[in-house]
Scaffold this motif. Structure first.
Motif, PDB file in Angstrom:
ATOM      1  N   ILE A  78       0.845  -1.192   0.000  1.00 17.64           N
ATOM      2  CA  ILE A  78       0.000   0.000   0.000  1.00 17.64           C
ATOM      3  C   ILE A  78       0.883   1.245   0.000  1.00 17.64           C
ATOM      4  O   ILE A  78       1.843   1.333   0.764  1.00 17.64           O
ATOM      5  CB  ILE A  78      -0.951  -0.038   1.209  1.00 17.64           C
ATOM      6  N   VAL A  79       0.568   2.184  -0.874  1.00 15.92           N
ATOM      7  CA  VAL A  79       1.348   3.414  -1.002  1.00 15.92           C
ATOM      8  C   VAL A  79       0.802   4.480  -0.056  1.00 15.92           C
ATOM      9  O   VAL A  79       1.546   5.182   0.607  1.00 15.92           O
ATOM     10  CB  VAL A  79       1.287   3.927  -2.465  1.00 15.92           C
ATOM     11  N   SER A  80      -0.521   4.605  -0.012  1.00 16.38           N
ATOM     12  CA  SER A  80      -1.140   5.574   0.903  1.00 16.38           C
ATOM     13  C   SER A  80      -2.577   5.149   1.142  1.00 16.38           C
ATOM     14  O   SER A  80      -3.170   4.424   0.335  1.00 16.38           O
ATOM     15  CB  SER A  80      -1.099   6.986   0.305  1.00 16.38           C
ATOM     16  N   ALA A  81      -3.125   5.592   2.259  1.00 18.40           N
ATOM     17  CA  ALA A  81      -4.520   5.252   2.574  1.00 18.40           C
ATOM     18  C   ALA A  81      -5.142   6.407   3.337  1.00 18.40           C
ATOM     19  O   ALA A  81      -4.536   6.957   4.250  1.00 18.40           O
ATOM     20  CB  ALA A  81      -4.579   3.977   3.424  1.00 18.40           C
ATOM     21  N   ASP A  82      -6.353   6.773   2.931  1.00 18.10           N
ATOM     22  CA  ASP A  82      -7.089   7.818   3.627  1.00 18.10           C
ATOM     23  C   ASP A  82      -8.331   7.171   4.223  1.00 18.10           C
ATOM     24  O   ASP A  82      -9.265   6.814   3.499  1.00 18.10           O
ATOM     25  CB  ASP A  82      -7.460   8.921   2.622  1.00 18.10           C
ATOM     26  N   ARG A  83      -8.305   7.006   5.546  1.00 21.71           N
ATOM     27  CA  ARG A  83      -9.404   6.263   6.179  1.00 21.71           C
ATOM     28  C   ARG A  83     -10.714   7.036   6.116  1.00 21.71           C
ATOM     29  O   ARG A  83     -11.789   6.438   6.164  1.00 21.71           O
ATOM     30  CB  ARG A  83      -9.035   5.923   7.622  1.00 21.71           C
ATOM     31  N   GLU A  84     -10.628   8.359   6.004  1.00 19.79           N
ATOM     32  CA  GLU A  84     -11.855   9.171   5.931  1.00 19.79           C
ATOM     33  C   GLU A  84     -12.595   8.920   4.623  1.00 19.79           C
ATOM     34  O   GLU A  84     -13.787   8.639   4.598  1.00 19.79           O
ATOM     35  CB  GLU A  84     -11.502  10.672   6.013  1.00 19.79           C
ATOM     36  N   THR A  85     -11.847   9.019   3.514  1.00 16.70           N
ATOM     37  CA  THR A  85     -12.484   8.889   2.193  1.00 16.70           C
ATOM     38  C   THR A  85     -12.512   7.430   1.725  1.00 16.70           C
ATOM     39  O   THR A  85     -13.231   7.108   0.786  1.00 16.70           O
ATOM     40  CB  THR A  85     -11.700   9.687   1.136  1.00 16.70           C
ATOM     41  N   ALA A 104     -11.989  -2.102   3.721  1.00 21.72           N
ATOM     42  CA  ALA A 104     -12.206  -3.368   2.998  1.00 21.72           C
ATOM     43  C   ALA A 104     -12.650  -3.072   1.576  1.00 21.72           C
ATOM     44  O   ALA A 104     -13.192  -1.999   1.292  1.00 21.72           O
ATOM     45  CB  ALA A 104     -13.283  -4.203   3.708  1.00 21.72           C
ATOM     46  N   MET A 105     -12.422  -4.038   0.698  1.00 27.32           N
ATOM     47  CA  MET A 105     -12.939  -3.943  -0.681  1.00 27.32           C
ATOM     48  C   MET A 105     -14.462  -4.074  -0.626  1.00 27.32           C
ATOM     49  O   MET A 105     -14.990  -4.871   0.167  1.00 27.32           O
ATOM     50  CB  MET A 105     -12.362  -5.079  -1.524  1.00 27.32           C
ATOM     51  N   PRO A 106     -15.188  -3.337  -1.487  1.00 23.13           N
ATOM     52  CA  PRO A 106     -16.659  -3.426  -1.468  1.00 23.13           C
ATOM     53  C   PRO A 106     -17.172  -4.831  -1.791  1.00 23.13           C
ATOM     54  O   PRO A 106     -18.237  -5.234  -1.347  1.00 23.13           O
ATOM     55  CB  PRO A 106     -17.101  -2.448  -2.558  1.00 23.13           C
ATOM     56  N   ASN A 107     -16.398  -5.567  -2.577  1.00 26.11           N
ATOM     57  CA  ASN A 107     -16.800  -6.927  -2.951  1.00 26.11           C
ATOM     58  C   ASN A 107     -15.558  -7.681  -3.400  1.00 26.11           C
ATOM     59  O   ASN A 107     -14.543  -7.076  -3.730  1.00 26.11           O
ATOM     60  CB  ASN A 107     -17.837  -6.886  -4.081  1.00 26.11           C
ATOM     61  N   LEU A 163      -7.973   2.807  -5.169  1.00 21.16           N
ATOM     62  CA  LEU A 163      -9.212   2.044  -4.997  1.00 21.16           C
ATOM     63  C   LEU A 163     -10.148   2.773  -4.043  1.00 21.16           C
ATOM     64  O   LEU A 163      -9.702   3.359  -3.056  1.00 21.16           O
ATOM     65  CB  LEU A 163      -8.893   0.667  -4.408  1.00 21.16           C
ATOM     66  N   ALA A 164     -11.434   2.708  -4.349  1.00 27.37           N
ATOM     67  CA  ALA A 164     -12.441   3.270  -3.444  1.00 27.37           C
ATOM     68  C   ALA A 164     -12.880   2.140  -2.502  1.00 27.37           C
ATOM     69  O   ALA A 164     -13.584   1.220  -2.906  1.00 27.37           O
ATOM     70  CB  ALA A 164     -13.626   3.789  -4.247  1.00 27.37           C
ATOM     71  N   CYS A 165     -12.426   2.210  -1.263  1.00 23.53           N
ATOM     72  CA  CYS A 165     -12.730   1.137  -0.301  1.00 23.53           C
ATOM     73  C   CYS A 165     -13.813   1.580   0.676  1.00 23.53           C
ATOM     74  O   CYS A 165     -14.171   2.758   0.743  1.00 23.53           O
ATOM     75  CB  CYS A 165     -11.470   0.756   0.462  1.00 23.53           C
ATOM     76  N   LEU A 166     -14.315   0.631   1.421  1.00 18.98           N
ATOM     77  CA  LEU A 166     -15.357   0.900   2.425  1.00 18.98           C
ATOM     78  C   LEU A 166     -14.760   0.715   3.819  1.00 18.98           C
ATOM     79  O   LEU A 166     -13.755   0.015   3.971  1.00 18.98           O
ATOM     80  CB  LEU A 166     -16.503  -0.116   2.265  1.00 18.98           C
ATOM     81  N   PRO A 167     -15.412   1.289   4.825  1.00 20.09           N
ATOM     82  CA  PRO A 167     -15.012   0.914   6.179  1.00 20.09           C
ATOM     83  C   PRO A 167     -15.156  -0.602   6.316  1.00 20.09           C
ATOM     84  O   PRO A 167     -16.094  -1.189   5.749  1.00 20.09           O
ATOM     85  CB  PRO A 167     -16.032   1.640   7.070  1.00 20.09           C
ATOM     86  N   ALA A 168     -14.232  -1.208   7.050  1.00 23.64           N
ATOM     87  CA  ALA A 168     -14.275  -2.678   7.189  1.00 23.64           C
ATOM     88  C   ALA A 168     -15.659  -3.112   7.661  1.00 23.64           C
ATOM     89  O   ALA A 168     -16.280  -2.432   8.475  1.00 23.64           O
ATOM     90  CB  ALA A 168     -13.217  -3.119   8.188  1.00 23.64           C
ATOM     91  N   TYR A 169     -16.150  -4.220   7.136  1.00 21.11           N
ATOM     92  CA  TYR A 169     -17.490  -4.683   7.504  1.00 21.11           C
ATOM     93  C   TYR A 169     -17.462  -6.197   7.711  1.00 21.11           C
ATOM     94  O   TYR A 169     -16.587  -6.895   7.202  1.00 21.11           O
ATOM     95  CB  TYR A 169     -18.536  -4.302   6.449  1.00 21.11           C
ATOM     96  N   LEU A 183      -5.705  -3.900   4.284  1.00 22.38           N
ATOM     97  CA  LEU A 183      -6.895  -3.040   4.416  1.00 22.38           C
ATOM     98  C   LEU A 183      -7.559  -3.271   5.772  1.00 22.38           C
ATOM     99  O   LEU A 183      -7.988  -2.333   6.439  1.00 22.38           O
ATOM    100  CB  LEU A 183      -7.905  -3.332   3.293  1.00 22.38           C
ATOM    101  N   ASP A 184      -7.634  -4.516   6.166  1.00 21.88           N
ATOM    102  CA  ASP A 184      -8.267  -4.863   7.443  1.00 21.88           C
ATOM    103  C   ASP A 184      -7.559  -4.139   8.601  1.00 21.88           C
ATOM    104  O   ASP A 184      -8.207  -3.588   9.494  1.00 21.88           O
ATOM    105  CB  ASP A 184      -8.218  -6.382   7.619  1.00 21.88           C
TER     106      ASP A 184
END
Ligand SMILES: Cc1cc2nc3c(=O)[nH]c(=O)nc-3n(C[C@H](O)[C@H](O)[C@H](O)COP(=O)(O)OP(=O)(O)OC[C@H]3O[C@@H](n4cnc5c(N)ncnc54)[C@H](O)[C@@H]3O)c2cc1C
Length: 431
Positions: free
Chosen positions: A69-76, A100-103, A175-181, A94-95
């Motif tokens: 992973i190069v960078s991650a923005d937990r807000e967006t 998490a990935m949406p699917n 990638l557009a990720c979701l909050p972990a679910y 991601l976890d």
């Protein structure tokens, strides 16, 4: 020269020279240099495509050093990742970030860029294929230039999110990720005659719904995954996971397939038994753990996307064909659903689809079965998964993809000398 590269299914081989650049800059130089010398370059991921889409014709470009992973923005939820990252690593990283990935599909062995380049998908009526989650990507073209592509350039964005490795080498993705679910999975045996009349309703009733039908029987196993609150924890007992997913689904199933190869007439009766072994079970877990299961028994696969309303007709016709022929098909047929998207070569381009996947043990003869399936899917304007076996060529595919001419024009612009071509790409896209 003996083959040094083979795909997961063992159906495609090659003897390429392998290049392993350590940085995106070195990769760009490698590609430019190879192109200048008139060589052909093929980026290869985890080699999990059943088709020859990843077959290196000359130089194999491995991105094994371009991971992480190069960078991650937990807000967006926006995450930048290097293109060679295997999904398994990506999901774990991601976890840890609470994302998490949406699917996902049903395995995590692919690289992220390999998975996205052939249109890998999971199941879910409101969820398109994985490429729809790309917010941007960096593409290195054969002239060695590197460009960032996102929605601000709709033409390149429409083409490059699912490019079959034909437009350039992806080095990085946003990638557009979701909050972990967490998901609760409910797996249960049922009958084709009960499920088929309700399948549209079942597709819509769950975040993810899929079905496995056992050919030669009326038995199915359904799997519905839905969101649960973070506090819900009903893990599968480790012994049950080992028994069902490792021992029964892989060890016993693999042994049975090896034995049945010599006794074709025992295959369909065996499916009755195999289907009965699967019982009802409910469990919860982090999304990626619920989606992905190990697959150790080698098989061949063909999968078509058909308009979702056609799913019952396709399965009815396929069941009738297997019954009539008593065809020894030892693997279940998988049925999934996905939402439409706007990606030019996506099987989901402007169409809500059901996905129907046929499988056959790798040592058994798949040809007539797959051909019959393809004929049935063709009657419903079926679009084949680019990474799974099919016999279509450029002319037929152009009739199924309204933006194919535009995709070819982008290819002409980015790779006029076909540095990235191989036989499969020539077959499906033209010379
Ligand atoms: C057991 C098994 C289960 C599967 N389950 C599913 C599933 O649930 N859903 C589904 O849709 N599919 C599924 N597939 C198919 C699989 O997801 C696709 O074939 C996927 O493309 C494989 O990814 P890979 O990393 O192995 O890529 P490869 O097969 O190595 O390459 C695929 C393509 O990606 C291109 N590529 C790779 N890296 C790059 C890069 N950096 N830049 C540009 N192009 C690149 C290659 O050139 C090639 O054209 C499954 C396959 C197997 C074997």
């Amino acid at each position: 020269m003996s083959a040094t590269w083979t795909n997961w299914a063992g159906t495609v081989t090659a003897s390429p020279e392998v290049l392993r650049p350590r940085t995106p800059e070195a990769l760009a130089e490698t590609v430019r240099d190879a192109a200048a010398r008139g060589r052909r370059v093929k980026p290869v991921g985890s080699s999990h495509s059943f088709t020859a889409v990843a077959q290196p014709a000359d130089l194999q470009l491995s991105l094994e050093h371009l991971t992480g992973i190069v960078s991650a923005d937990r807000e967006t939820g926006r995450v930048r990742v290097l293109a060679g990252t295997p999904l398994r690593l990506l999901n774990q990283a991601l976890d840890l970030l609470g994302l998490a990935m949406p699917n996902l599909g049903d395995i995590d062995a692919q690289t992220i860029s390999g998975a996205l380049s052939t249109g890998t998908h999971g199941t879910g009526a409101t969820l398109p294929g994985l490429s729809a989650g790309i917010a941007g990507l960096r593409l290195v073209t054969p002239d060695g230039s590197s460009r960032w592509i996102d929605a601000s350039d709709p033409e390149l964005f429409g083409a490059a999110r699912l490019g079959l490795g034909a437009l350039g080498v992806i080095t990085e993705l946003e990638l557009a990720c979701l909050p972990a679910y967490r998901l609760r999975a409910v797996e249960r045996p049922d009958s084709l005659d009960t499920v088929l009349p309700r399948i549209q309703e079942l597709f819509d009733a769950h975040r993810h719904f899929e079905m496995y039908w056992f050919p030669g029987t009326r038995r199915v196993q359904t799997k519905a995954n839905d969101l649960v609150d973070d506090s819900v924890d009903e893990p599968l007992a480790p012994w049950r996971r080992r028994l069902d997913d490792e021992f029964l689904s892989n060890t016993v199933f693999g042994a049975a397939n090896r034995l049945l190869t010599g006794v074709p007439r025992a295959v369909l009766p065996f499916n009755e038994i195999a289907a009965r072994v699967l019982t009802e079970r409910t469990y919860t877990g982090p999304s990626h753990e619920v989606f992905c299961t190990p697959r150790t028994v080698r098989f061949l696969e063909s999968e078509y996307a058909v308009p979702r309303e056609a799913v019952a007709d396709v399965l009815t016709d396929l069941a009738a064909w297997v019954e009539r022929r008593r065809e020894p098909v030892s693997f279940p047929v998988e049925v999934r659903v996905a939402a439409p998207d706007d990606i030019w070569l996506s099987t989901g381009y402007e169409r809500a689809n059901a996905y129907i996947a046929v499988h056959q043990y790798h040592r058994a003869d798949h040809r007539e079965y797959f051909a019959a399936f393809e004929d049935i899917a063709a009657a419903h304007a079926g679009r084949p998964h680019w990474g799974k076996m099919h016999r279509l060529g450029a002319d037929e595919l152009a009739g199924l993809y309204p933006r194919m001419t535009d995709f070819r024009a982008v290819r002409d612009r980015l790779d006029p000398d076909r540095v990235l071509a191989n036989d499969y790409l020539t077959r499906v896209l033209g010379a």
